[in-house]
Scaffold this active site. Sequence first.
Site, mmCIF file in Angstrom:
data_model
loop_
_atom_site.group_PDB
_atom_site.id
_atom_site.type_symbol
_atom_site.label_atom_id
_atom_site.label_comp_id
_atom_site.label_asym_id
_atom_site.label_seq_id
_atom_site.Cartn_x
_atom_site.Cartn_y
_atom_site.Cartn_z
ATOM 1 N N ASN A 1 -10.096 0.039 -0.342
ATOM 2 C CA ASN A 1 -8.635 0.136 -0.289
ATOM 3 C C ASN A 1 -8.061 -0.503 -1.552
ATOM 4 O O ASN A 1 -8.119 -1.723 -1.718
ATOM 5 C CB ASN A 1 -8.149 -0.586 0.976
ATOM 6 C CG ASN A 1 -6.643 -0.550 1.139
ATOM 7 O OD1 ASN A 1 -5.911 -0.265 0.194
ATOM 8 N ND2 ASN A 1 -6.172 -0.842 2.337
ATOM 9 N N HIS B 1 -3.495 7.598 1.705
ATOM 10 C CA HIS B 1 -3.896 6.248 1.296
ATOM 11 C C HIS B 1 -5.271 5.973 1.901
ATOM 12 O O HIS B 1 -5.497 6.233 3.080
ATOM 13 C CB HIS B 1 -2.859 5.254 1.823
ATOM 14 C CG HIS B 1 -3.282 3.832 1.705
ATOM 15 N ND1 HIS B 1 -3.861 3.327 0.565
ATOM 16 C CD2 HIS B 1 -3.211 2.785 2.586
ATOM 17 C CE1 HIS B 1 -4.133 2.045 0.757
ATOM 18 N NE2 HIS B 1 -3.756 1.701 1.974
ATOM 19 N N CYS C 1 0.815 -1.224 0.000
ATOM 20 C CA CYS C 1 0.000 0.000 0.000
ATOM 21 C C CYS C 1 0.852 1.279 0.000
ATOM 22 O O CYS C 1 0.350 2.349 -0.327
ATOM 23 C CB CYS C 1 -0.943 0.019 1.191
ATOM 24 S SG CYS C 1 -2.155 -1.296 1.125
HETATM 25 O O1 UT7 Z 1 -3.857 -0.649 3.570
HETATM 26 C C1 UT7 Z 1 -3.038 -1.455 4.345
HETATM 27 C C2 UT7 Z 1 -3.193 -1.180 5.749
HETATM 28 N N1 UT7 Z 1 -4.385 -1.809 6.270
HETATM 29 C C3 UT7 Z 1 -5.067 -1.160 7.179
HETATM 30 O O2 UT7 Z 1 -4.739 -0.045 7.461
HETATM 31 C C4 UT7 Z 1 -6.218 -1.872 7.851
HETATM 32 C C5 UT7 Z 1 -6.374 -1.339 9.215
HETATM 33 N N2 UT7 Z 1 -7.450 -1.965 9.949
HETATM 34 C C6 UT7 Z 1 -8.747 -1.687 9.767
HETATM 35 O O3 UT7 Z 1 -9.104 -0.938 8.892
HETATM 36 C C7 UT7 Z 1 -9.739 -2.265 10.761
HETATM 37 O O4 UT7 Z 1 -9.017 -2.926 11.774
HETATM 38 C C8 UT7 Z 1 -10.774 -3.226 10.139
HETATM 39 C C9 UT7 Z 1 -11.767 -2.461 9.299
HETATM 40 C C10 UT7 Z 1 -10.085 -4.285 9.291
HETATM 41 C C11 UT7 Z 1 -11.561 -3.927 11.245
HETATM 42 O O5 UT7 Z 1 -12.185 -2.957 12.073
HETATM 43 P P1 UT7 Z 1 -12.014 -2.985 13.660
HETATM 44 O O6 UT7 Z 1 -12.851 -1.904 14.173
HETATM 45 O O7 UT7 Z 1 -10.548 -2.955 13.967
HETATM 46 O O8 UT7 Z 1 -12.655 -4.362 14.032
HETATM 47 P P2 UT7 Z 1 -12.013 -5.565 14.832
HETATM 48 O O9 UT7 Z 1 -11.061 -6.325 13.982
HETATM 49 O O10 UT7 Z 1 -11.537 -5.100 16.180
HETATM 50 O O11 UT7 Z 1 -13.308 -6.458 15.063
HETATM 51 C C12 UT7 Z 1 -14.404 -6.009 15.875
HETATM 52 C C13 UT7 Z 1 -15.566 -6.970 15.679
HETATM 53 C C14 UT7 Z 1 -15.177 -8.445 15.776
HETATM 54 O O12 UT7 Z 1 -16.225 -9.149 16.385
HETATM 55 P P3 UT7 Z 1 -16.133 -9.604 17.921
HETATM 56 O O13 UT7 Z 1 -14.906 -10.471 18.006
HETATM 57 O O14 UT7 Z 1 -15.997 -8.326 18.695
HETATM 58 O O15 UT7 Z 1 -17.415 -10.332 18.140
HETATM 59 C C15 UT7 Z 1 -15.077 -8.854 14.337
HETATM 60 O O16 UT7 Z 1 -15.287 -10.249 14.142
HETATM 61 O O17 UT7 Z 1 -16.118 -6.785 14.376
HETATM 62 C C16 UT7 Z 1 -16.193 -8.047 13.723
HETATM 63 N N3 UT7 Z 1 -16.057 -7.868 12.277
HETATM 64 C C17 UT7 Z 1 -17.109 -7.656 11.473
HETATM 65 N N4 UT7 Z 1 -18.432 -7.588 11.708
HETATM 66 C C18 UT7 Z 1 -19.253 -7.378 10.674
HETATM 67 C C19 UT7 Z 1 -14.924 -7.848 11.560
HETATM 68 N N5 UT7 Z 1 -15.221 -7.644 10.255
HETATM 69 C C20 UT7 Z 1 -16.568 -7.533 10.190
HETATM 70 C C21 UT7 Z 1 -17.475 -7.316 9.136
HETATM 71 N N6 UT7 Z 1 -18.787 -7.233 9.420
HETATM 72 N N7 UT7 Z 1 -17.072 -7.177 7.861
#
Ligand code: UT7
Length: 322
Positions: free
Chosen positions: A279, A249, A112
């Site tokens: 992304n 980005h 990225c």
């Molecule tokens: O470009 C390269 C660099 N990449 C990045 O910068 C990515 C950076 N990270 C992110 O953008 C975020 O971490 C994500 C969008 C990938 C995830 O968001 P988050 O707020 O960090 O969520 P999380 O991973 O802490 O998950 C929170 C909850 C989890 O459920 P539980 O364990 O709390 O029950 C996940 O399973 O959200 C759940 N979850 C979803 N729920 C509905 C994760 N993905 C989804 C989804 N729909 N698509």
Amino acid sequence: MKSKIIGTGICVPDGILTNKDLEKKVNTSDEWIVSRTGIRERRRTRNDEASSDLAFTAAKRALKDAGLHLDQVDLILVATATPNMLFPSTACLVQGKLGLKNVPAFDVSAVCTGFIYGLATADAFIKSGTYKTILLIGVDTLTKFIDYKDRTTCVIFGDGAGAVIIKAGKEQGIIGSRLYADGSKWDYISLPAGGSRIPSYRADKSNYYLRMKGHDTFKVAVRGLGQAITELLKQCHASIGDIDIVVPHQANIRIIEALTRKLDYPPEKVFVNIQKYGNTSAASIPIALDEAVKSNRIKSKDIVLLTAFGSGLTWGASLIQW
Ligand code: UT7
């Protein structure tokens, strides 16, 4: 000698994958995706479309925008994490398709952050007097490597390409760049199969797909982007108030918001198009740059800050006078 971007062009696939489409594939919702990422839809290549196809069209559009003849290009750089194949490079495939025999071409691998790494590379080649007109393309087709059963990654990524023409001259253009990497965190975002560690013929299916420790990456991203910007401004003897527009980005709207808060920078001066494309990895900044220029958000002489973060881990920033 200074280097200036004199033309931009993009190519995104026609196929649109909306949040509603994804609701049918995994346990997610439009509300979750919009509120946690800012993404409403993303583009997806067809099976017969590869990175070089998008890169080629974006390159032709950037050349037209710059008013340049093909034969004026003397170096081709392609920033990509999704080359057509392990080798030859996608840059060579684009060179062949453009019919530019003898022009050197190579890929830049910083995922990225690839466009920022490519821009710094192009700038160094121009400032050293080695090349005068460089075609730099950021392209990725990560949807080919996404497991559409994994809700934590499939909602994030989309495909696209953005190209710029960078030319040597006397006018101020690229003021400076800073690049960073931390290979100890290589496993935060990775795609294990297809290389020499796990050749594709030995890989099990789970290794074919992009893996991401999203939450850990998020925290490091905000810190890394803040560091890159602060140190770049210091290097360029500039301050945050000098920046007319930030083109970051497009990884997650919440990362962008956290960054603007951290820097105390007005959010309305940040260009955001993540809602349309998700992304797109190395393509994200050049696509946003092209849209910002063509919608008049960036005007001649504006001070533009580009910043990115990604797998490697890698991160960086560039300061440009448009
Ligand atoms: O470009 C390269 C660099 N990449 C990045 O910068 C990515 C950076 N990270 C992110 O953008 C975020 O971490 C994500 C969008 C990938 C995830 O968001 P988050 O707020 O960090 O969520 P999380 O991973 O802490 O998950 C929170 C909850 C989890 O459920 P539980 O364990 O709390 O029950 C996940 O399973 O959200 C759940 N979850 C979803 N729920 C509905 C994760 N993905 C989804 C989804 N729909 N698509």
